[in-house]
Design a protein around this motif. Structure first.
Motif, mmCIF file in Angstrom:
data_model
loop_
_atom_site.group_PDB
_atom_site.id
_atom_site.type_symbol
_atom_site.label_atom_id
_atom_site.label_comp_id
_atom_site.label_asym_id
_atom_site.label_seq_id
_atom_site.Cartn_x
_atom_site.Cartn_y
_atom_site.Cartn_z
ATOM 1 N N VAL A 253 -1.423 14.502 1.961
ATOM 2 C CA VAL A 253 -1.643 13.171 1.403
ATOM 3 C C VAL A 253 -3.139 12.867 1.321
ATOM 4 N N LYS A 254 -3.475 11.889 0.502
ATOM 5 C CA LYS A 254 -4.880 11.496 0.334
ATOM 6 C C LYS A 254 -5.388 10.692 1.526
ATOM 7 N N ALA A 255 -4.498 9.924 2.157
ATOM 8 C CA ALA A 255 -4.895 9.111 3.304
ATOM 9 C C ALA A 255 -3.657 8.662 4.068
ATOM 10 N N ILE A 256 -3.868 8.385 5.349
ATOM 11 C CA ILE A 256 -2.829 7.785 6.187
ATOM 12 C C ILE A 256 -3.372 6.464 6.709
ATOM 13 N N ILE A 257 -2.621 5.416 6.439
ATOM 14 C CA ILE A 257 -2.969 4.090 6.938
ATOM 15 C C ILE A 257 -2.179 3.877 8.225
ATOM 16 N N ARG A 258 -2.878 3.779 9.341
ATOM 17 C CA ARG A 258 -2.245 3.618 10.654
ATOM 18 C C ARG A 258 -2.131 2.145 10.991
ATOM 19 N N THR A 259 -0.902 1.706 11.243
ATOM 20 C CA THR A 259 -0.654 0.325 11.643
ATOM 21 C C THR A 259 -0.488 0.257 13.160
ATOM 22 N N GLY A 260 -0.240 -0.915 13.663
ATOM 23 C CA GLY A 260 0.042 -1.071 15.094
ATOM 24 C C GLY A 260 1.523 -0.998 15.408
#
Length: 131
Positions: free
Chosen positions: A108-115
């Motif tokens: 993937v191009k990016a991983i957005i990490r949430t809480g």
């Protein structure tokens, strides 16, 4: 300064750079991030920001043709699945195992990490085209 939309400059840039079939992940705070994949870390504390809140904001700005979920969410996090399905509407869904999702995360191009701290709160979003 941007007047509206996603104010996070890293997310805004990643979305602007996506081409057709490129993918990003929005994940919970436990999803491993492969070496070499861009991590955009939004996690403030356990549970914040919530996965579904981040997903809903991204959906306002990203053209999505398909999304991927781990089969395990069906049994281990039914409430989250219901929220995801409500948000995604009639968008095409492809199921895979959690292990396959983690393997796919390497591309993937990016991983957005949430809480988010509930099991299997991870989604791969595949970019569509607007024409």
């Amino acid at each position: 300064m941007k007047k509206n939309g996603i104010l996070n400059s890293e997310i805004s840039k990643v979305l602007a750079d996506l081409g057709h079939t490129d993918q990003i992940i929005i994940g919970d705070c436990g999803l491993p991030i492969p070496q070499g994949v861009k991590k955009i870390d939004l996690a403030l504390e356990i549970g914040e920001p919530k996965f579904i809140d981040v997903l809903n904001v991204v959906l306002k700005e990203m053209q999505i043709e398909k999304y991927f979920l781990a089969n395990e969410v069906k049994e281990k996090n039914k409430g989250q699945l219901e929220e995801i399905e409500k948000s995604m509407g009639k968008t095409e869904l492809e199921w895979l195992s959690h292990e396959e999702l983690k393997q796919q995360s390497q591309r993937v191009k990016a991983i957005i990490r949430t809480g988010e701290a509930t099991p299997y709160s991870n989604i791969i979003l595949q970019s569509g085209v607007i024409f």
